[in-house]
Design a protein around this motif. Structure first.
Motif, PDB file in Angstrom:
ATOM      1  N   SER A 134     -29.147 -28.473 -26.869  1.00 24.11           N
ATOM      2  CA  SER A 134     -29.270 -29.365 -28.024  1.00 24.11           C
ATOM      3  C   SER A 134     -29.622 -30.761 -27.531  1.00 24.11           C
ATOM      4  N   ALA A 135     -29.736 -31.699 -28.445  1.00 23.32           N
ATOM      5  CA  ALA A 135     -30.116 -33.074 -28.109  1.00 23.32           C
ATOM      6  C   ALA A 135     -29.130 -33.741 -27.147  1.00 23.32           C
ATOM      7  N   GLU A 136     -27.837 -33.421 -27.285  1.00 18.72           N
ATOM      8  CA  GLU A 136     -26.842 -34.073 -26.418  1.00 18.72           C
ATOM      9  C   GLU A 136     -26.807 -33.460 -25.016  1.00 18.72           C
ATOM     10  N   ILE A 137     -27.415 -32.301 -24.871  1.00 15.74           N
ATOM     11  CA  ILE A 137     -27.422 -31.592 -23.590  1.00 15.74           C
ATOM     12  C   ILE A 137     -28.795 -31.762 -22.950  1.00 15.74           C
ATOM     13  N   GLY A 138     -28.812 -32.256 -21.725  1.00 14.62           N
ATOM     14  CA  GLY A 138     -30.078 -32.485 -21.053  1.00 14.62           C
ATOM     15  C   GLY A 138     -30.714 -31.231 -20.506  1.00 14.62           C
ATOM     16  N   ALA A 159     -12.738 -24.060 -32.058  1.00 17.10           N
ATOM     17  CA  ALA A 159     -13.401 -25.220 -31.461  1.00 17.10           C
ATOM     18  C   ALA A 159     -14.553 -24.781 -30.569  1.00 17.10           C
ATOM     19  N   LEU A 160     -14.323 -23.748 -29.788  1.00 20.83           N
ATOM     20  CA  LEU A 160     -15.365 -23.286 -28.873  1.00 20.83           C
ATOM     21  C   LEU A 160     -16.570 -22.742 -29.639  1.00 20.83           C
ATOM     22  N   CYS A 161     -16.338 -21.969 -30.670  1.00 17.35           N
ATOM     23  CA  CYS A 161     -17.453 -21.451 -31.486  1.00 17.35           C
ATOM     24  C   CYS A 161     -18.243 -22.600 -32.102  1.00 17.35           C
ATOM     25  N   ARG A 162     -17.550 -23.617 -32.603  1.00 11.66           N
ATOM     26  CA  ARG A 162     -18.204 -24.789 -33.201  1.00 11.66           C
ATOM     27  C   ARG A 162     -19.011 -25.555 -32.154  1.00 11.66           C
ATOM     28  N   GLU A 163     -18.406 -25.798 -31.006  1.00 17.84           N
ATOM     29  CA  GLU A 163     -19.075 -26.561 -29.954  1.00 17.84           C
ATOM     30  C   GLU A 163     -20.295 -25.824 -29.400  1.00 17.84           C
ATOM     31  N   ILE A 164     -20.213 -24.511 -29.263  1.00 17.58           N
ATOM     32  CA  ILE A 164     -21.345 -23.746 -28.733  1.00 17.58           C
ATOM     33  C   ILE A 164     -22.511 -23.795 -29.722  1.00 17.58           C
ATOM     34  N   ALA A 165     -22.227 -23.752 -31.000  1.00 15.26           N
ATOM     35  CA  ALA A 165     -23.288 -23.894 -32.000  1.00 15.26           C
ATOM     36  C   ALA A 165     -23.958 -25.267 -31.861  1.00 15.26           C
ATOM     37  N   GLU A 166     -23.156 -26.301 -31.619  1.00 17.03           N
ATOM     38  CA  GLU A 166     -23.680 -27.663 -31.502  1.00 17.03           C
ATOM     39  C   GLU A 166     -24.442 -27.882 -30.197  1.00 17.03           C
ATOM     40  N   GLU A 167     -23.898 -27.393 -29.082  1.00 20.44           N
ATOM     41  CA  GLU A 167     -24.467 -27.677 -27.763  1.00 20.44           C
ATOM     42  C   GLU A 167     -25.576 -26.713 -27.347  1.00 20.44           C
ATOM     43  N   LEU A 168     -25.403 -25.425 -27.688  1.00 20.71           N
ATOM     44  CA  LEU A 168     -26.309 -24.393 -27.181  1.00 20.71           C
ATOM     45  C   LEU A 168     -27.175 -23.756 -28.262  1.00 20.71           C
ATOM     46  N   ASN A 169     -27.075 -24.270 -29.491  1.00 19.44           N
ATOM     47  CA  ASN A 169     -27.857 -23.718 -30.610  1.00 19.44           C
ATOM     48  C   ASN A 169     -27.695 -22.202 -30.703  1.00 19.44           C
ATOM     49  N   THR A 170     -26.470 -21.735 -30.501  1.00 17.00           N
ATOM     50  CA  THR A 170     -26.166 -20.310 -30.466  1.00 17.00           C
ATOM     51  C   THR A 170     -24.899 -20.036 -31.262  1.00 17.00           C
TER      52      THR A 170
END
Length: 134
Positions: free
Chosen positions: A96-100, A43-54
Motif C-alpha cells: 500500500s502507499a504506507e509500505i515502500g 487488528a491483524l486482519c484490518r492491518e493486512i487489508a491496509e498494508e498489503l491490499n489483501t
C-alpha cells in the motif's frame, strides 16, 4: 510503556515476508497496533487489508508466538507486545502507499539490512530454530 500489536508470519520458499515502512525506513512484520476493544486477530486482519491490499480472515491464521521487544522507530522505552500469527493460505500481497516495498527474507539476509527491528530479528531467529525458514 507497552504497545499491543499483531504481526503476520507469511512464509514462502522458507523465507518470511516483511514490509518496508517508509516512515521508519526499516523492514518489519506486516501488521500493527491493536486498537482499544479489538482482538489481536481482528487488528491483524484490518492491518493486512491496509498494508498489503489483501483480505484475510481470522480462520486463516494460527497463533505462533508472542514476542516482547523494543518498538523500533518509536519513543525510547516503548515496548512492543506482539502476538504473531502464521498465515495458513496463499496470498498475493501488494504494498500500500504506507509500505515502500515487500520482500522475503532469511535470517541471514535480514541481518544484512542497514536498519533492523528487534522484534523482526527475534521472530526470524525463532522461525529458523523451528525449521520454518532458512
Amino acid at each position: 510503556m507497552q504497545l499491543a500489536t499483531a504481526g503476520l508470519l507469511y512464509i514462502r520458499n522458507k523465507k518470511l515476508l516483511l514490509a518496508f515502512s517508509r516512515n521508519k525506513q526499516c523492514f518489519y512484520l506486516p501488521g500493527g497496533k491493536v486498537d482499544a476493544g479489538e482482538t489481536s486477530l481482528a487488528a491483524l486482519c484490518r492491518e493486512i487489508a491496509e498494508e498489503l491490499n489483501t483480505q484475510i480472515e481470522a480462520t486463516d491464521l494460527q497463533f505462533y508466538t508472542h514476542i516482547t521487544a523494543p518498538a523500533f522507530g518509536e519513543q525510547t522505552g516503548l515496548i512492543m507486545e506482539q502476538d504473531c500469527f502464521l498465515l495458513q493460505k496463499e496470498i498475493d500481497p501488494t504494498a500500500s502507499a504506507e509500505i515502500g516495498e515487500l520482500a522475503f527474507f532469511s535470517l541471514e539476509e535480514y541481518l544484512q539490512q542497514q536498519n533492523q527491528a528487534p522484534g523482526a530479528v527475534m521472530i526470524l531467529q525463532q522461525l529458523k530454530q523451528n525449521g520454518l525458514i532458512d
